[in-house]
Design an enzyme around this catalytic site. Structure first.
Site, PDB file in Angstrom:
ATOM      1  CD  GLU A 100      -5.695   2.605  -4.550  1.00  0.00           C
ATOM      2  OE1 GLU A 100      -6.009   3.517  -4.934  1.00  0.00           O
ATOM      3  OE2 GLU A 100      -5.147   1.905  -3.924  1.00  0.00           O
ATOM      4  CB  SER A 112      -0.822  -0.179   1.204  1.00  0.00           C
ATOM      5  OG  SER A 112      -0.348  -0.051   2.317  1.00  0.00           O
ATOM      6  CG  ASN A 151      -3.998   5.102   1.100  1.00  0.00           C
ATOM      7  OD1 ASN A 151      -5.084   5.190   1.722  1.00  0.00           O
ATOM      8  ND2 ASN A 151      -3.311   4.273   1.093  1.00  0.00           N
ATOM      9  CG  HIS A 154      -3.697  -1.322  -2.130  1.00  0.00           C
ATOM     10  ND1 HIS A 154      -4.058   0.003  -2.025  1.00  0.00           N
ATOM     11  CD2 HIS A 154      -3.414  -1.712  -1.052  1.00  0.00           C
ATOM     12  CE1 HIS A 154      -4.098   0.384  -1.007  1.00  0.00           C
ATOM     13  NE2 HIS A 154      -3.692  -0.763  -0.169  1.00  0.00           N
TER      14      HIS A 154
END
Ligand SMILES: C/C=C/C(=O)SCCNC(=O)CCNC(=O)[C@H](O)C(C)(C)COP(=O)(O)OP(=O)(O)OC[C@H]1O[C@@H](n2cnc3c(N)ncnc32)[C@H](O)[C@@H]1OP(=O)(O)O
Length: 650
Positions: free
Chosen positions: A155, A122, A194, A143
């Site tokens: 992802e 990540s 993120n 991910h």
């Protein structure tokens, strides 16, 4: 390298992510080997899978037994044994680049060049991990979010050298396990989700550090006024204040003083009993709706939107992908690009420019793509274009639902999967608006379903109850009545939870078809409420008083087979038969006589509330009216000529 070539999967790591990925892989029917470096790690991971599958079996969320799923999982501590015949390897080891390099150079040795190599990192660049192999074109990021069994989003990340073939195979494989993939086309720090979430926590922390806001003001505003599932400080306490701190440190991002202080004091959140809130001596995250005050939410959202502009402007992701990412990965109430278009990109840009001029802080510097959109007049919904193009939309724009009108079928999807498609006031208003605004002559039938794979709808949005006025909540019925009165048949496609207001919406439809795993209930009584969208009345009419009162008074769920037995739904079918069954119904409705179906619906709906004499009179009038239509001529001619009729609705 393609989806067809993936039969066997190896997952490296049996920790939280590793065992979760193993479980979802086996649940999707793949053979999978889970490997970790020590027997005890492997055993712990396997036990967690056993426990989780048992729960899923008990809740009937899987179509087969836990043992059947487990029979597809092997475990080992031997890396070569795990990967030598795997078509896809997913590394889920700790976030240490040297460790990952060691693993990937071993993978180079033990796997064929055709094996797809994925990392679940990540935080580390995919390209840095891929540097350990001579064939970086087959390395990609997959991910998953924590916990993989519950979280739909994955992802799919390109490293610098990842081939399209490898990325596409990874993307299709994620779809094949029932998850929702989004492409991250460039290996940027934080990927998509993120990248966006950074300012959600960071900006309020700067504002509190500068005495420009309080913790409770920030959390109350973001939750109760802006609809986020958690406040930024509440979220930091849950994930660990040190986690965000280290991410910022590694990324060389400025750290808000209040975050630094908390880390120094070792008050890291729930895990230490104290963080921004006190979980031992106090009541935890105890903010209330009235704490909201004048918190400057636009400052926080403008920074997230600026990050979205970076992702879209630099071709990392499309607006749709950013929006799917934040909704499924973070539970945001709507996509950040959609929200930006609603707020107005000119307003967002002005906010950033003002803050940049006042503070000189780089984090407020507007991204050139945002400036470009505004310069081109693409300032959002009102202008007809922003992140999205609205110029072709004859209806809407809608944020909480998707629709498609093709070949006479208006397909509506309730689109709040992270909230189990809970019915917010906005969503109800959009259903109402769509069915009121659509050109009825172009519609032969309507289908209604929920997005994601968990729910048709889990009811009215409970998160809006806390600060709602009684009059807001009394307003749910118009949308349901619009569905009920829509002059075309409406079919509810139910796969998963159908509860509370979700059940009432389905009851307002004319027909209901459900997968066997679906469950139905009126749980409002558990909240101290009663059904408020027609449930008390429609359930009684459809089921009779005895069964209706059982559902409303006890608040229990019933499964689809019982719902079919009780006459609550038309069919309960296995998942594999769901689409075909729907198609058969839709075919009949689409090809049926529009005026005949409209009159049948009206007479049957209204007749229920009339005396039998009045209802029979209504029916005769309807019959008489229809006899003079072209459709009846066509129907009788087709019967005589032994062919299918072609009704035109005249
Ligand atoms: C007039 C009409 C009145 C009404 O309809 S009142 C509401 C009646 N409905 C209910 O009471 C059902 C509430 N939901 C549930 O009981 C559970 O959910 C389920 C049984 C459907 C599923 O449970 P599980 O598998 O454990 O999932 P999860 O973590 O509870 O839900 C996933 C996310 O969906 C959000 N959510 C679910 N239902 C609603 C809702 N009705 N309103 C708002 N949010 C909802 C949750 O909070 C959570 O979100 P996060 O992941 O952020 O924690």
């Amino acid at each position: 390298m393609s989806l067809d070539s993936i039969d066997r999967v190896a997952v490296l790591g049996a920790g939280n992510m590793g065992h979760g990925i193993t479980e979802v892989t086996a649940m999707a029917g793949y053979d999978v080997t889970m490997r970790d470096i020590k027997d005890e790690f492997v055993e712990d991971g396997y036990e967690s899978i056993e426990w989780s599958l048992q729960k899923l079996e008990e809740k009937e969320l899987i179509d087969e037994s836990a043992d059947d799923v487990l029979s597809r999982i092997e475990t080992t501590t031997d890396l070569e044994e795990a990967v030598s015949d795997a078509d896809l390897v997913i590394e889920a080891a700790p976030e240490d680049l040297d460790l990952k390099h060691d693993i990937f150079s071993d993978l180079e040795e033990y796997t064929s060049e055709e094996t797809l190599l994925a990392t679940n990192t990540s935080s580390l660049p995919i390209s840095d991990i891929a540097a350990a192999v001579d064939t970086p074109e087959r390395v990609l990021g997959l991910h998953f979010f924590n916990p993989p069994v519950k979280m739909d989003l994955v992802e799919v990340i390109y490293g610098e050298d990842t081939s399209d073939e490898a990325a596409e195979a990874g993307y299709e494989w994620i779809e094949s396990i029932g998850k929702t993939p989004i492409y991250v086309r460039k290996d940027v720090r934080g990927f998509v989700v993120n990248t966006i979430v950074g300012p959600f926590g960071g900006e309020p922390a700067f504002m509190v550090s500068n005495d420009e806001a309080t913790i409770r003001e920030a959390d109350a505003t973001m939750v109760h006024e802006r609809g986020y599932p958690m406040g930024p400080f509440e979220l930091a306490d849950l994930t660990g204040i040190d986690v965000g701190y280290h991410v910022r440190k590694e990324g060389d991002s400025p750290i808000p003083p209040i975050t630094e202080e908390k880390v120094e004091a070792e008050e890291l959140g729930q895990k230490t009993g104290k963080g921004f809130y006190d979980y031992e001596g106090g009541d935890g995250a105890d903010y209330e709706p009235e704490d909201a005050g004048d918190f400057d939410w636009l400052r926080v959202e403008a920074r997230m939107i600026n990050r979205a502009a970076f992702l879209v402007g630099e071709d990392v992701a499309k607006p749709e992908e950013v929006d799917t990412g934040v909704q499924l990965g973070l539970g945001f109430p709507e996509g950040i690009c959609r929200r930006a278009d609603k707020i107005g990109l000119d307003t967002v840009l002005e906010k950033l420019e003002t803050l940049y001029a006042e503070t000189g802080e780089d984090r407020f510097e507007p991204h050139p793509f945002l400036e470009q959109l505004v310069a081109e007049g693409k300032t959002g919904e009102e202008a007809g274009a922003g992140f999205y193009d609205y110029s072709d939309d004859e209806l809407g724009p809608y944020h909480d639902l998707n629709y498609d009108l093709e070949d006479g079928v208006l397909a509506i999807e309730l689109d709040r999967p992270s909230r189990m498609n809970a019915l917010s006031n906005d969503l109800l208003a959009e259903i109402d608006d769509l069915l009121t605004a659509v050109e009825t002559d172009e519609v032969r039938c309507v289908t209604l379903e929920g997005a994601g794979d968990r729910a048709f709808s889990a009811g009215a949005d409970i998160s809006g109850f806390g600060d709602a006025e009684p009059t807001d909540l009394m307003d749910v019925t118009p949308a349901f009545e619009t569905v009920n009165d829509f002059p075309r048949p409406v079919l509810a496609k139910i796969d998963g939870f159908c509860l509370g207001g979700g059940l009432e919406l389905a009851l307002a439809c004319d027909l209901r078809i459900a997968t066997e795993r679906s469950s139905f209930g009126a749980p409002e009584i558990g909240l101290g409420l009663i059904p408020g969208g027609g449930g008390t009345q429609r359930l009684t009419r459809i089921l009779g008083e005895t069964r209706a009162k059982e559902l409303v008074f006890r608040g229990n769920h019933i499964d689809a087979d019982r719902a079919e037995e009780w006459g609550l739904i038309n069919r309960s079918v296995e998942r594999e038969e769901f689409d075909d069954t729907i198609e058969e119904f839709v075919d009949d409705l689409r090809n049926g006589p529009p005026i005949g179906l409209k009159v049948a619906k009206k007479v049957m709906n209204e007749g229920q509330d009339a005396s039998l004499d009045a209802a029979l009179a209504m029916e005769s009038q309807g019959f008489g009216l229809l006899i003079s239509t072209d459709d009846v001529l066509e129907g009788t001619a087709a019967f005589a000529e032994d062919r299918d009729p072609e009704f035109e609705g005249k």
